[in-house]
Design a protein around this motif. Structure first.
Motif, PDB file in Angstrom:
ATOM      1  N   ALA A 170      24.677  15.467   4.957  1.00 50.56           N
ATOM      2  CA  ALA A 170      24.395  15.123   3.568  1.00 50.56           C
ATOM      3  C   ALA A 170      23.985  13.664   3.493  1.00 50.56           C
ATOM      4  O   ALA A 170      24.492  12.827   4.242  1.00 50.56           O
ATOM      5  N   GLU A 171      23.063  13.384   2.602  1.00 51.80           N
ATOM      6  CA  GLU A 171      22.719  12.016   2.270  1.00 51.80           C
ATOM      7  C   GLU A 171      23.440  11.704   0.976  1.00 51.80           C
ATOM      8  O   GLU A 171      23.295  12.429  -0.016  1.00 51.80           O
ATOM      9  N   PRO A 212      32.132   3.233  10.310  1.00 47.64           N
ATOM     10  CA  PRO A 212      32.474   1.814  10.222  1.00 47.64           C
ATOM     11  C   PRO A 212      33.183   1.479   8.907  1.00 47.64           C
ATOM     12  O   PRO A 212      33.221   2.291   7.971  1.00 47.64           O
ATOM     13  N   LEU A 213      33.738   0.281   8.854  1.00 50.15           N
ATOM     14  CA  LEU A 213      34.333  -0.211   7.608  1.00 50.15           C
ATOM     15  C   LEU A 213      33.306  -0.083   6.479  1.00 50.15           C
ATOM     16  O   LEU A 213      32.125  -0.380   6.672  1.00 50.15           O
ATOM     17  N   GLY A 214      33.755   0.375   5.326  1.00 48.70           N
ATOM     18  CA  GLY A 214      32.878   0.478   4.170  1.00 48.70           C
ATOM     19  C   GLY A 214      31.978   1.695   4.145  1.00 48.70           C
ATOM     20  O   GLY A 214      31.110   1.805   3.277  1.00 48.70           O
ATOM     21  N   ALA A 215      32.196   2.628   5.049  1.00 47.67           N
ATOM     22  CA  ALA A 215      31.329   3.814   5.109  1.00 47.67           C
ATOM     23  C   ALA A 215      31.688   4.851   4.052  1.00 47.67           C
ATOM     24  O   ALA A 215      30.881   5.723   3.748  1.00 47.67           O
ATOM     25  N   GLY A 216      32.919   4.792   3.504  1.00 51.48           N
ATOM     26  CA  GLY A 216      33.303   5.726   2.453  1.00 51.48           C
ATOM     27  C   GLY A 216      34.403   6.704   2.836  1.00 51.48           C
ATOM     28  O   GLY A 216      34.604   7.717   2.167  1.00 51.48           O
ATOM     29  N   GLU A 229      28.209   7.214   7.865  1.00 50.07           N
ATOM     30  CA  GLU A 229      27.460   6.013   8.260  1.00 50.07           C
ATOM     31  C   GLU A 229      26.798   5.422   7.033  1.00 50.07           C
ATOM     32  O   GLU A 229      26.376   6.151   6.134  1.00 50.07           O
ATOM     33  N   ARG A 230      26.678   4.124   7.025  1.00 53.74           N
ATOM     34  CA  ARG A 230      25.924   3.437   5.975  1.00 53.74           C
ATOM     35  C   ARG A 230      24.524   3.212   6.522  1.00 53.74           C
ATOM     36  O   ARG A 230      24.360   2.632   7.604  1.00 53.74           O
ATOM     37  N   LEU A 231      23.511   3.684   5.801  1.00 53.60           N
ATOM     38  CA  LEU A 231      22.142   3.525   6.262  1.00 53.60           C
ATOM     39  C   LEU A 231      21.739   2.056   6.188  1.00 53.60           C
ATOM     40  O   LEU A 231      22.149   1.321   5.290  1.00 53.60           O
ATOM     41  N   THR A 232      20.928   1.617   7.106  1.00 51.19           N
ATOM     42  CA  THR A 232      20.505   0.222   7.210  1.00 51.19           C
ATOM     43  C   THR A 232      19.846  -0.260   5.927  1.00 51.19           C
ATOM     44  O   THR A 232      19.000   0.429   5.353  1.00 51.19           O
ATOM     45  N   ARG A 243      24.774   6.430   2.073  1.00 49.60           N
ATOM     46  CA  ARG A 243      25.546   6.835   3.243  1.00 49.60           C
ATOM     47  C   ARG A 243      25.011   8.162   3.757  1.00 49.60           C
ATOM     48  O   ARG A 243      24.423   8.938   3.006  1.00 49.60           O
ATOM     49  N   ALA A 244      25.271   8.422   5.007  1.00 50.06           N
ATOM     50  CA  ALA A 244      24.940   9.721   5.596  1.00 50.06           C
ATOM     51  C   ALA A 244      26.239  10.320   6.125  1.00 50.06           C
ATOM     52  O   ALA A 244      27.082   9.605   6.665  1.00 50.06           O
TER      53      ALA A 244
END
Length: 158
Positions: free
Chosen positions: A12-13, A42-46, A141-144, A149-150
């Motif tokens: 999911a996006e 990572p930190l802050g990914a949700g 993951e947080r997208l660049t 997020r993904a």
């Protein structure tokens, strides 16, 4: 929320925090007592936000906040015969590869049998698998250069 796949596996996006909550709600409706969910990213990914969505779907008590400094929090069900939610954060155990997660949780005296609860473990990859051979792996993951997020999830089985 752009999504592909079924709830037992998929991607999911997540363009907004509400999308992350909604994915958690959808996953939470499928979880049963004895299930283990391993959240990584990572930190802050949700991870904690996704756990809030799972908790909403399970209808458990208490605010859902990161249990980093207490290791685990027990959230009792509001409905009879429904499972509790044990929210675990093993971030502080990451330096201890040999940590016995079951012993650590048992030492907390959570007053519940893990077989009668859904256990959601943040930062649990490599440790939480010891709780159950079958577990739901969710990678966030947080997208660049984006707030999007993904999410990728699947059930791991022996």
């Amino acid at each position: 929320m752009a999504e592909s796949g079924r709830l037992d596996a998929g991607t999911a996006e997540l363009a907004s925090p509400e999308d992350t909550l909604e994915l958690g709600r959808r996953l939470g409706t499928e979880l049963r007592a004895g299930d283990v969910v391993v959240l990584s990213g990572p930190l802050g990914a949700g991870k904690t936000l996704l756990t809030k969505g799972i908790a909403e779907a399970m209808d458990v008590e208490g605010p859902i906040t990161s249990p980093t400094f207490v290791l685990a929090r027990l959230h009792r069900p509001r409905r009879e015969q429904a499972p509790a939610l044990v929210h675990v954060d093993v971030y502080r155990l990451l330096d201890h590869a040999a940590a016995d997660l079951l012993a650590e949780l048992d030492s907390l005296d959570l007053d519940t049998d893990l077989d009668d609860a859904v256990v959601v473990v943040e930062w649990g990859e490599g440790l939480a698998e010891r709780l159950s051979d079958r577990h739901l792996d969710v990678r966030l993951e947080r997208l660049t250069d984006s707030e999007t997020r993904a999410a990728v999830w699947h059930w791991s089985t022996p």
